[in-house]
Design a protein around this motif. Structure first.
Motif, PDB file in Angstrom:
ATOM      1  N   ASP A   1      -0.239   2.370 -15.428  1.00  0.00           N
ATOM      2  CA  ASP A   1      -0.477   3.581 -14.637  1.00  0.00           C
ATOM      3  C   ASP A   1      -1.592   3.400 -13.618  1.00  0.00           C
ATOM      4  O   ASP A   1      -1.662   4.138 -12.651  1.00  0.00           O
ATOM      5  CB  ASP A   1      -0.800   4.760 -15.556  1.00  0.00           C
ATOM      6  N   SER A   2      -2.467   2.426 -13.831  1.00  0.00           N
ATOM      7  CA  SER A   2      -3.589   2.245 -12.916  1.00  0.00           C
ATOM      8  C   SER A   2      -3.272   1.296 -11.760  1.00  0.00           C
ATOM      9  O   SER A   2      -4.085   1.115 -10.871  1.00  0.00           O
ATOM     10  CB  SER A   2      -4.816   1.734 -13.675  1.00  0.00           C
ATOM     11  N   MET A   3      -2.079   0.686 -11.778  1.00  0.00           N
ATOM     12  CA  MET A   3      -1.715  -0.239 -10.710  1.00  0.00           C
ATOM     13  C   MET A   3      -1.328   0.500  -9.442  1.00  0.00           C
ATOM     14  O   MET A   3      -0.702   1.549  -9.491  1.00  0.00           O
ATOM     15  CB  MET A   3      -0.553  -1.121 -11.138  1.00  0.00           C
ATOM     16  N   SER A   4      -1.679  -0.073  -8.327  1.00  0.00           N
ATOM     17  CA  SER A   4      -1.322   0.478  -7.029  1.00  0.00           C
ATOM     18  C   SER A   4       0.078   0.030  -6.646  1.00  0.00           C
ATOM     19  O   SER A   4       0.523  -1.054  -7.027  1.00  0.00           O
ATOM     20  CB  SER A   4      -2.299  -0.024  -5.958  1.00  0.00           C
ATOM     21  N   ASP A  48       1.122  -3.829  -6.541  1.00  0.00           N
ATOM     22  CA  ASP A  48       2.067  -4.399  -7.491  1.00  0.00           C
ATOM     23  C   ASP A  48       3.303  -4.906  -6.757  1.00  0.00           C
ATOM     24  O   ASP A  48       4.188  -4.138  -6.408  1.00  0.00           O
ATOM     25  CB  ASP A  48       2.452  -3.322  -8.517  1.00  0.00           C
ATOM     26  N   TRP A  49       3.372  -6.214  -6.525  1.00  0.00           N
ATOM     27  CA  TRP A  49       4.478  -6.842  -5.786  1.00  0.00           C
ATOM     28  C   TRP A  49       5.506  -7.401  -6.772  1.00  0.00           C
ATOM     29  O   TRP A  49       5.847  -8.571  -6.745  1.00  0.00           O
ATOM     30  CB  TRP A  49       3.942  -7.927  -4.857  1.00  0.00           C
ATOM     31  N   ARG A  50       6.023  -6.532  -7.625  1.00  0.00           N
ATOM     32  CA  ARG A  50       7.123  -6.895  -8.512  1.00  0.00           C
ATOM     33  C   ARG A  50       8.370  -6.146  -8.062  1.00  0.00           C
ATOM     34  O   ARG A  50       8.292  -5.119  -7.394  1.00  0.00           O
ATOM     35  CB  ARG A  50       6.782  -6.575  -9.960  1.00  0.00           C
ATOM     36  N   ALA A  51       9.531  -6.652  -8.435  1.00  0.00           N
ATOM     37  CA  ALA A  51      10.825  -6.159  -7.947  1.00  0.00           C
ATOM     38  C   ALA A  51      10.970  -4.636  -7.937  1.00  0.00           C
ATOM     39  O   ALA A  51      11.412  -4.076  -6.926  1.00  0.00           O
ATOM     40  CB  ALA A  51      11.965  -6.804  -8.739  1.00  0.00           C
ATOM     41  N   GLY A 105      -5.475  -9.218  -2.750  1.00  0.00           N
ATOM     42  CA  GLY A 105      -5.428  -7.852  -3.277  1.00  0.00           C
ATOM     43  C   GLY A 105      -4.176  -7.534  -4.073  1.00  0.00           C
ATOM     44  O   GLY A 105      -3.994  -6.396  -4.519  1.00  0.00           O
ATOM     45  N   VAL A 106      -3.309  -8.519  -4.281  1.00  0.00           N
ATOM     46  CA  VAL A 106      -2.086  -8.297  -5.056  1.00  0.00           C
ATOM     47  C   VAL A 106      -2.446  -8.311  -6.539  1.00  0.00           C
ATOM     48  O   VAL A 106      -3.004  -9.272  -7.049  1.00  0.00           O
ATOM     49  CB  VAL A 106      -1.020  -9.366  -4.731  1.00  0.00           C
ATOM     50  N   GLU A 107      -2.121  -7.204  -7.222  1.00  0.00           N
ATOM     51  CA  GLU A 107      -2.457  -7.073  -8.637  1.00  0.00           C
ATOM     52  C   GLU A 107      -1.438  -7.764  -9.546  1.00  0.00           C
ATOM     53  O   GLU A 107      -1.803  -8.349 -10.554  1.00  0.00           O
ATOM     54  CB  GLU A 107      -2.538  -5.587  -9.004  1.00  0.00           C
ATOM     55  N   ARG A 108      -0.158  -7.658  -9.214  1.00  0.00           N
ATOM     56  CA  ARG A 108       0.918  -8.282  -9.979  1.00  0.00           C
ATOM     57  C   ARG A 108       1.919  -8.861  -8.995  1.00  0.00           C
ATOM     58  O   ARG A 108       2.187  -8.275  -7.953  1.00  0.00           O
ATOM     59  CB  ARG A 108       1.631  -7.259 -10.868  1.00  0.00           C
TER      60      ARG A 108
END
Length: 94
Positions: A5-8, A28-31, A59-62
């Motif tokens: 929930d805290s991911m952008s 969050d750069w996931r699909a 700055g990419v979190e995932r």
């Protein structure tokens, strides 16, 4: 452990003022989250054709394979790739 929930959401900015285009990615750069930005990312690819590019992913979190492929697609869109064109800011988590 990262709280989902805290991911952008996946996002990016483009700075085309210099000789090289600079794309700064964040979030969050996931699909599942990429569809929201895909049209804007493709438009940025069109604007970057024939230019050098720096893609900053600090700055990419995932990041998953789909996100990496989207960034790679942007890099490939720039026809004038030299040693200056690169993806930077990767961490072991990426």
């Amino acid at each position: 452990m990262v709280n989902k929930d805290s991911m952008s959401a996946a996002a990016f900015t483009i700075d085309a003022r210099g000789p090289a285009v600079r794309l700064t990615a964040s979030g969050d750069w996931r699909a599942p989250g990429l569809a929201v930005i895909d049209d804007d990312l493709r438009a940025a690819e069109d604007d970057a054709i024939g230019r050098e590019i720096i893609i900053d992913i600090a700055g990419v979190e995932r990041l998953d394979t789909a996100g990496a492929m989207a960034l790679q697609r942007m890099l490939r869109a720039c026809e004038k790739r030299t040693d200056s064109s690169a993806i930077i800011g990767a961490s072991d988590a990426h």
